[in-house]
Each structure stands twice: as C-alpha cells, then as structure tokens.
Design a protein around this motif. Sequence first.
Motif, PDB file in Angstrom:
ATOM      1  N   LEU A 315       0.829  -1.205   0.000  1.00 13.71           N
ATOM      2  CA  LEU A 315       0.000   0.000   0.000  1.00 13.71           C
ATOM      3  C   LEU A 315       0.866   1.259   0.000  1.00 13.71           C
ATOM      4  N   LEU A 316       1.919   1.264   0.804  1.00 15.85           N
ATOM      5  CA  LEU A 316       2.815   2.419   0.843  1.00 15.85           C
ATOM      6  C   LEU A 316       3.507   2.616  -0.503  1.00 15.85           C
ATOM      7  N   LEU A 317       3.909   1.525  -1.147  1.00 18.52           N
ATOM      8  CA  LEU A 317       4.532   1.624  -2.459  1.00 18.52           C
ATOM      9  C   LEU A 317       3.564   2.188  -3.496  1.00 18.52           C
ATOM     10  N   GLY A 405      -7.211   6.515  -5.709  1.00 20.70           N
ATOM     11  CA  GLY A 405      -6.771   5.548  -6.712  1.00 20.70           C
ATOM     12  C   GLY A 405      -5.853   4.462  -6.174  1.00 20.70           C
ATOM     13  N   PRO A 406      -4.712   4.822  -5.547  1.00 20.54           N
ATOM     14  CA  PRO A 406      -3.816   3.773  -5.045  1.00 20.54           C
ATOM     15  C   PRO A 406      -4.471   2.868  -4.008  1.00 20.54           C
ATOM     16  N   GLY A 407      -5.353   3.440  -3.176  1.00 16.63           N
ATOM     17  CA  GLY A 407      -6.038   2.632  -2.182  1.00 16.63           C
ATOM     18  C   GLY A 407      -6.963   1.607  -2.818  1.00 16.63           C
ATOM     19  N   LEU A 408      -7.705   2.026  -3.838  1.00 19.28           N
ATOM     20  CA  LEU A 408      -8.571   1.087  -4.542  1.00 19.28           C
ATOM     21  C   LEU A 408      -7.751   0.056  -5.316  1.00 19.28           C
ATOM     22  N   ALA A 413      -4.373  -5.973  -5.470  1.00 15.62           N
ATOM     23  CA  ALA A 413      -3.222  -6.745  -4.996  1.00 15.62           C
ATOM     24  C   ALA A 413      -3.601  -7.598  -3.788  1.00 15.62           C
ATOM     25  N   ALA A 414      -4.490  -7.089  -2.951  1.00 19.02           N
ATOM     26  CA  ALA A 414      -4.799  -7.770  -1.690  1.00 19.02           C
ATOM     27  C   ALA A 414      -5.662  -9.014  -1.893  1.00 19.02           C
ATOM     28  N   VAL A 415      -6.644  -8.934  -2.783  1.00 16.86           N
ATOM     29  CA  VAL A 415      -7.600 -10.021  -2.928  1.00 16.86           C
ATOM     30  C   VAL A 415      -6.933 -11.350  -3.315  1.00 16.86           C
ATOM     31  N   PRO A 416      -6.116 -11.382  -4.404  1.00 17.97           N
ATOM     32  CA  PRO A 416      -5.511 -12.683  -4.745  1.00 17.97           C
ATOM     33  C   PRO A 416      -4.543 -13.173  -3.693  1.00 17.97           C
ATOM     34  N   THR A 417      -3.884 -12.241  -2.972  1.00 14.49           N
ATOM     35  CA  THR A 417      -2.964 -12.645  -1.924  1.00 14.49           C
ATOM     36  C   THR A 417      -3.704 -13.321  -0.776  1.00 14.49           C
ATOM     37  N   VAL A 418      -4.845 -12.714  -0.373  1.00 11.31           N
ATOM     38  CA  VAL A 418      -5.642 -13.277   0.714  1.00 11.31           C
ATOM     39  C   VAL A 418      -6.211 -14.634   0.315  1.00 11.31           C
TER      40      VAL A 418
END
Length: 421
Positions: A315-317, A405-408, A413-418
């Motif tokens: 998220l920071l990146l 934008g970056p948050g959405l 990125a988060a969904v497939p990782t989870v």
Amino acid sequence: MSAELICVIVLGLMFVIGTWRDINMGLLGFIAAAGVGGLVLHQMPEEFLAGFPVDLFLTLVGLTYLFGFAQNNGAIEVIVRWCVKLVGGRIGLMPWIFFALTAVLISLGALFAVAIIAPLALSFARRHGINQFMVGLLVVHGALAGAFSPISVYGIFINDYLTKNGLTPAPLTLFLAPFIFNTVFAVVVWFVLRRRPGLRAEADGAHPHPGSESDGGTTIRLTRSQIPTLIGLIAMALSVIIFSWDVGLVTITISVVLAAIDPAAGKAALSKVSWSIVILICGVLTYIAVLQEAGTVEWVSAGISAIGVPLLAALLLFYMSGLISALASSLAIIGVVIALAVPFLESGDVHVGGFVAALAIAATIVDISPFSTNGAMLLANVHPSIRDRYYRQMIGYAGLMCLIGPGLAWVVAAVPTVISG
C-alpha cells in the motif's frame, strides 16, 4: 557511505532534477549509470551499459514509427469517421467511441494515443455542445484502460522485465485489471458529467452543428497513402496476436515497406518516433541494471520486508507511485518500483500478478494530472478561452485520483494474496 545508499540518493536526485528542470530522466539515467557504475562500482563502460534494453529499443522505435505514418496521412481520422458511421451518427455515443479508439490504439502500440485522439474528441465536443471535461476524461481513461495489453509498450516492458528477473508474468491480469478499473471510472464520470453543460469555448460557442461528417452521412474516401498504412496496421496486429512474432521487428519491417512505397512519408513518419520516451525507458532501465549490480534492489527490498506486513508495504509503495507519477513519468516510476520490489515479490508474500496489476493502476490512474504526459497532451488541445478553468478541473480530479486511486488499486493486490494465503 555505502554503494547501496549512494544509488538510492542518485535515484532520488534523478526524479528531483528531472521534474524540477524538465530534463528527460532517461538522459539522467545514462549519466547516473556511468557515474555510479564507473566511480562507485569501478565498472568499465561495457559493464555499466550492459543493461541497455536493445529489444525494447527496437519495439519502441518500431511502434512509434509505424503510427507516425497513420498520424501524418490521416488514417487515424479515417478510423474515427468509420466509427461515427458505425453508430449511425448518434452524437451521445461518440464519447464512448473516443474512449474505445484510444484504448485500442494504445493497446496496439500507439504510445501517444491521447495526442492522436484528444484533438479530434475535443473539437467534436465543442461543435456539439458536449461536456468537454467529460470527453477529455474518457479519452485519458480509455488510454489507461488499454495501456497494459500484451503488445502495448507498457505491457511488453513490464512482462519482459518480470521474465528476465525470474518472475512469472500474468499478462492477462495485467491487461484486464487496469481495463476494468478504468472502464468503471469512465462510467462514473459519464453518469456524473454527461448532462452538465461543461466548459464552452468562447470562439465557437459550442453550438451543435447540424449535418457535417459527424452525422455519419458522408462518404469516406481513402487516399493512396492511407490504404497501405491501414493494411500495415492490420498486418501488425494479426502477426503479433496470432503468430506471436516480435512486435519490434514486425513494426520496423512494415514501416520500411511503407517508406519504400513513399519515401517522403517515411521521412516525415520518422520524425514522429517518440525519441523522448525511447530515451526515458532505455536510460532508466540502464541505471536500474547498475542498481541491481550494486545490491541496492535487495537492500531496499529488505527494508520493505522489515515493515512486517507485506500488504501494508505494498500500500505504501502504491501511494508513493501515484504521488510521484502525478508529477513525472508513469513508465519511469513503474520500472523503478518493480525493480525495487523484485526480491519482495520473490518471497511469495504477495501475489505477483495482483501486485504488478495494482502497481500499474496506482501509477497511471493519476495521469489526468496536467503535469503528466497524458494530462499535458489533453490540456494542450483545449481551447485557450477555457484552458485555465479546464486546468483547475484537471487538478481537482487528479487530486481525487491521488487520494483514492492507489487505495482502490491495493484491493487488486490484496484479494488474490488473501485468497491464495
């Protein structure tokens, strides 16, 4: 001072100097590669220039050369008129035609699709009293929707880089995630702004003009130069998509054939080659190779991993990428962040395909900024009488994109990782 820290400081100076003094960051990359490689790592020229991407150089030159023919001889305008006839002259559908055209052109390699379509789209909007800000946003979102196809400049750049670094690219995810993301944003923009009068140019009053080519009633006649160009574009798409031929060699070959048919057109098209983008990408990648040799990539990645929460680091990146990209080149920041994240991605803490697709979204969704390439090309085609107000609206929309934008994109990125976890 360690070599790794020197490399990071030099990289930061490249962004600051390039943005502050409007100097192509690729040129700074070549200088940085020579300075750091030669003075800090004690490399010979053939070593610190070894990272120059020859294959990508051919691809960039070939694509922009070929589309130079189409831009100069009006083949792109012919495609626009065909689209107008396709929708039966229904004016309300034309913003989506411009969205689709920009997406298709950039997905096939027309890096400056916004520069090609924006003047056509905005002049059409002025003539027919359509909200010009809405049309401009759809053009840019169209470009971002198609920007990461497997045969686009962005897509080739990212997928090749991942492959060369031992990571498995996900070209379909990289293409579809930004496409869906930007299509949704375009739909929201269209619903919110379509019934608003928008900005009107004082010179023409933005009154609808009955008749004209925009009603789909005109006959489209191809010129002698347009026919081989259109055939060349079709041949390029088929050879790359169906036969998987090298896009760089294919486009250069087709361009040379077109130049042989019309040498004067060949010289004019060569002037359309996007040398600034070629230098930007090649210079940055050359310096990134020096970063890797210095161990900077692993050093920075270790710092990212030290955060302890991989998705928080991502998220920071993404927010860093979006903020910097609003003021500089999206391609440059994507290349740098992917390079820094390679060891981070190799650890398996995040899904590679999801991370890269999300990074692509985060770094480009802010491209409506007037300081970015697409935003600047859009603003350049706005009528002078409304340019100041248009500029303020662009700043407001770009600020909103930087905020959300970056948050959405992070969700991508988060969904497939989870799920995979």
